[in-house]
Enzyme design. Sequence first.
Site, PDB file in Angstrom:
ATOM      1  N   HIS A  48      67.383  63.454  97.334  1.00 33.16           N
ATOM      2  CA  HIS A  48      68.104  62.316  97.907  1.00 33.16           C
ATOM      3  C   HIS A  48      67.358  61.782  99.129  1.00 33.16           C
ATOM      4  O   HIS A  48      67.267  60.567  99.336  1.00 33.16           O
ATOM      5  CB  HIS A  48      69.518  62.738  98.316  1.00 33.16           C
ATOM      6  CG  HIS A  48      70.503  62.745  97.192  1.00 33.16           C
ATOM      7  ND1 HIS A  48      70.725  61.650  96.385  1.00 33.16           N
ATOM      8  CD2 HIS A  48      71.345  63.721  96.746  1.00 33.16           C
ATOM      9  CE1 HIS A  48      71.653  61.945  95.492  1.00 33.16           C
ATOM     10  NE2 HIS A  48      72.040  63.194  95.689  1.00 33.16           N
ATOM     11  N   GLU A 105      72.875  60.267  91.593  1.00 31.87           N
ATOM     12  CA  GLU A 105      72.901  61.694  91.290  1.00 31.87           C
ATOM     13  C   GLU A 105      71.954  62.057  90.146  1.00 31.87           C
ATOM     14  O   GLU A 105      71.272  63.081  90.194  1.00 31.87           O
ATOM     15  CB  GLU A 105      74.327  62.153  90.957  1.00 31.87           C
ATOM     16  CG  GLU A 105      75.283  62.175  92.136  1.00 31.87           C
ATOM     17  CD  GLU A 105      74.794  63.041  93.280  1.00 31.87           C
ATOM     18  OE1 GLU A 105      74.265  64.138  93.032  1.00 31.87           O
ATOM     19  OE2 GLU A 105      74.930  62.604  94.432  1.00 31.87           O
ATOM     20  N   HIS A 120      67.604  69.357  95.087  1.00 32.05           N
ATOM     21  CA  HIS A 120      68.369  68.150  94.742  1.00 32.05           C
ATOM     22  C   HIS A 120      68.685  67.339  95.997  1.00 32.05           C
ATOM     23  O   HIS A 120      68.528  66.109  96.009  1.00 32.05           O
ATOM     24  CB  HIS A 120      69.660  68.559  94.024  1.00 32.05           C
ATOM     25  CG  HIS A 120      70.648  67.446  93.868  1.00 32.05           C
ATOM     26  ND1 HIS A 120      70.759  66.700  92.716  1.00 32.05           N
ATOM     27  CD2 HIS A 120      71.583  66.946  94.727  1.00 32.05           C
ATOM     28  CE1 HIS A 120      71.706  65.797  92.872  1.00 32.05           C
ATOM     29  NE2 HIS A 120      72.225  65.929  94.081  1.00 32.05           N
ATOM     30  N   GLU A 121      69.128  68.009  97.051  1.00 36.13           N
ATOM     31  CA  GLU A 121      69.455  67.293  98.286  1.00 36.13           C
ATOM     32  C   GLU A 121      68.199  66.709  98.931  1.00 36.13           C
ATOM     33  O   GLU A 121      68.228  65.602  99.483  1.00 36.13           O
ATOM     34  CB  GLU A 121      70.191  68.215  99.256  1.00 36.13           C
ATOM     35  CG  GLU A 121      71.504  68.770  98.732  1.00 36.13           C
ATOM     36  CD  GLU A 121      72.447  67.691  98.220  1.00 36.13           C
ATOM     37  OE1 GLU A 121      72.358  66.533  98.687  1.00 36.13           O
ATOM     38  OE2 GLU A 121      73.271  67.995  97.333  1.00 36.13           O
TER      39      GLU A 121
END
Length: 279
Positions: free
Chosen positions: A134, A201, A130-131
């Site tokens: 980003h 997100e 997930h990071e």
Amino acid sequence: MNNIKVFVLMAGLTGLVVAIGQALGGGQGAILALLLSAGMNLFMYWGSSSMVLRSYGAQVVTAQDAPELYEMVDRLRQRAGLPMPTVAIAPQDQPNAFATGRNPENSVVCVTQGIMRALSKDELEGVIAHELAHIKNRDMLLQTIAATMAGAVSNLAQFAFFFGGRSDDDDGVHPVAGIAMLIIGPIVAMVIQFAISRQREFKADAVGAEISGRPLSLANALLKLESGARRIPMQVSPSAATLAIVNPLAAFSMRGISKWMSTHPPTAERVAALQALAA
């Protein structure tokens, strides 16, 4: 597109700071505020990630310091087609994680000590993915500048309240209008910041699930992280809190707070979206 949003954010910060300067000191105040905002914009581009790491008390680690974590980040970033980010660990008991930096070549992935204890390997991989999403989506500069902008405007407003504004005899903004501006400015900055954080997100969840190949592992991780954030308080600035995968200030949040003032989208909605991807 994100570069355009970064420009708009910086322009918005400049406008807010100049308006507050005008309210406090007329023409001279506006000029000083313009110079201040130029310095703030330069700092936000080059140094905002360092400020975020300090806010979390995070320390950069090497492959020798945290071999399993480092190997996990390295393996997933190769799958995502990204350069190796800097890896950091925050000495916080609350399970959480975030990414920061101005571009993929100058990025940081940070996890807390608590998250490494709370999650299984598959769940932690989902969070790391997930990071990295980003970073792949180039969200970090936009979100980091939004976080720094909100904090800077809030600090400037606090300074103004402590040191006072202009008198009725001075030219420029009426004191009542100045006070209103000092109240509204930080609120506008925070609302913009929250909206950006919530929007990005959902996309990072989807791209992260694609990188890891395990959307349900990320969904399970989000549920554990939200539970941990509500049970274990974390001391971090509200502006930096929006960068985390779940709201690290959940333990202090008021019940019934409206969605538009929340730093993160509802976890239930994120989990439902990930479950739909896995179906």
